[in-house]
Design an enzyme around this catalytic site. Structure first.
Site, short mmCIF file in Angstrom:
data_model
loop_
_atom_site.label_atom_id
_atom_site.label_comp_id
_atom_site.label_asym_id
_atom_site.label_seq_id
_atom_site.Cartn_x
_atom_site.Cartn_y
_atom_site.Cartn_z
N SER A 155 0.84 -1.19 0.00
CA SER A 155 0.00 0.00 0.00
C SER A 155 0.88 1.24 0.00
O SER A 155 1.61 1.51 0.96
CB SER A 155 -0.90 -0.01 1.24
OG SER A 155 -1.53 1.23 1.34
N HIS A 182 -1.25 -1.17 -4.24
CA HIS A 182 -2.52 -0.74 -3.67
C HIS A 182 -2.47 0.78 -3.43
O HIS A 182 -1.51 1.29 -2.85
CB HIS A 182 -2.75 -1.48 -2.35
CG HIS A 182 -4.04 -1.21 -1.67
ND1 HIS A 182 -5.24 -1.81 -2.03
CD2 HIS A 182 -4.34 -0.40 -0.62
CE1 HIS A 182 -6.20 -1.39 -1.23
NE2 HIS A 182 -5.69 -0.52 -0.36
N ASP A 235 -4.54 3.97 -1.85
CA ASP A 235 -5.62 4.38 -0.96
C ASP A 235 -6.03 5.82 -1.23
O ASP A 235 -5.25 6.74 -0.97
CB ASP A 235 -5.18 4.25 0.50
CG ASP A 235 -5.05 2.80 0.93
OD1 ASP A 235 -6.05 2.08 0.82
OD2 ASP A 235 -3.95 2.41 1.35
N MET A 262 -8.42 8.82 -0.18
CA MET A 262 -9.25 9.26 0.96
C MET A 262 -9.67 10.70 0.76
O MET A 262 -8.86 11.53 0.35
CB MET A 262 -8.44 9.17 2.26
CG MET A 262 -7.89 7.80 2.54
SD MET A 262 -6.96 7.84 4.08
CE MET A 262 -6.44 6.13 4.18
N HIS A 291 -8.28 1.76 -4.07
CA HIS A 291 -9.25 1.60 -2.98
C HIS A 291 -9.83 2.98 -2.67
O HIS A 291 -9.17 3.82 -2.08
CB HIS A 291 -8.49 1.01 -1.77
CG HIS A 291 -9.30 0.85 -0.53
ND1 HIS A 291 -8.74 0.55 0.69
CD2 HIS A 291 -10.63 0.94 -0.30
CE1 HIS A 291 -9.68 0.47 1.61
NE2 HIS A 291 -10.85 0.72 1.04
N MET A 328 -11.80 5.31 -0.66
CA MET A 328 -12.46 5.58 0.63
C MET A 328 -13.04 6.98 0.52
O MET A 328 -12.54 7.94 1.13
CB MET A 328 -11.42 5.48 1.76
CG MET A 328 -11.09 4.05 2.13
SD MET A 328 -9.62 3.91 3.14
CE MET A 328 -8.39 3.85 1.86
N MET A 330 -12.09 -5.41 4.98
CA MET A 330 -11.25 -4.55 5.82
C MET A 330 -10.99 -5.25 7.15
O MET A 330 -11.94 -5.64 7.84
CB MET A 330 -11.92 -3.20 6.07
CG MET A 330 -12.09 -2.31 4.84
SD MET A 330 -10.57 -1.96 3.95
CE MET A 330 -9.58 -1.13 5.22
N ASP A 357 -7.28 -6.17 3.92
CA ASP A 357 -6.58 -4.87 4.00
C ASP A 357 -6.61 -4.37 5.43
O ASP A 357 -7.69 -4.10 5.97
CB ASP A 357 -7.29 -3.88 3.05
CG ASP A 357 -6.59 -2.53 2.98
OD1 ASP A 357 -5.49 -2.39 3.56
OD2 ASP A 357 -7.15 -1.63 2.33
#
Ligand code: DX5
Ligand code: ZN
Length: 222
Positions: free
Chosen positions: A8, A33, A35, A37, A66, A68, A140, A176
């Site tokens: 990640s 990966h 992330d 956000m 991913h 979020m 998660m 994750d």
């Protein structure tokens, strides 16, 4: 290879992000990966579409994005265009099953793999109506939001439940949060084959190569 470890990038040094990607690739990662956000669905703001475009240039591995974010319908297409191989949206960020189905179809029709992430409190049953539109489920194993949190062992039964349904459908089961050499084998035994790893790969305490080797060795014993 049966298993895929996806470092990640959130846990990497953002000042040397291309190096972080190269080190992961050299050490046998199967994907990167990413992330995303938005400061709303989760408290922090991390990185966005432009970073995915840059990572696409720096990486040869697939980018596992991913999201979020709230209102994912505003964003999925631009992340697909930016070069995401998989786009995962949070079940909790979507209004209803119709919206979720539309989103998964949009991701696939852009040429990416479609994913749903489940927060720890969300039951695996919510996947029932959308299995046929899914390529990946991200269970998660921490509350989404930050790298470096402790693994929640009570999520292993959810991994088992999801894996039991996913296998026949060819859907990937990913985990994750808090994945390290102590927890990765337990997730594999529960049926996960895709492992997101942040702080166990990108750490001030050891190199990426050492971190990846530790994870691979633990997986080999699973
Ligand atoms: C958490 C993120 C994770 C995070 C994992 O909200 O979704 O991908 O980077 O980091 P570790 O492996 O340190 O828990
Ligand atoms: Zn993540």
């Amino acid at each position: 290879m049966r298993y895929c470890i996806a470092p990640s990038i959130l846990a990497a040094d953002f000042g040397a992000i291309a190096d972080a990607v190269r080190q992961a690739e050299a050490a046998g990662a199967g994907a990167i990966h990413v992330d995303v956000m938005d400061g709303h669905f989760v408290p922090d703001i991390s990185l966005g579409r432009q970073m995915v475009e840059r990572l696409r240039l720096a990486a040869t591995l697939p980018l596992d994005v991913h999201l979020m974010v709230s209102n994912p319908e505003r964003h999925v297409e631009s992340f697909v265009r930016a070069g995401a191989s998989t786009v995962t949206v949070h079940y909790e960020a979507v209004r209803d099953v119709e919206d979720l189905t539309r989103l998964l179809i949009a991701i696939r029709s852009g040429g990416a793999r479609s994913g749903i992430a489940l927060k720890p409190a969300t039951d695996a049953l919510v996947l029932e109506p959308v299995w046929s539109h899914l390529d990946q489920v991200l269970v998660m194993t921490v509350e989404p939001g930050y790298s470096g949190q402790a693994f929640m062992p009570e999520m292993l039964t959810k991994v088992q439940t999801v894996a039991a349904q996913a296998a026949a459908r060819g859907v990937t089961v990913a985990v994750d949060g808090g994945i390290d050499e102590r927890t990765i084998a337990r997730c594999a035994q529960a049926g996960a084959t895709f492992f997101v790893a942040g702080s166990s790969v990108y750490s001030p305490r050891r190199t990426v190569a050492v971190g990846m080797t530790a994870l691979q060795a633990a997986l080999a014993l699973a």
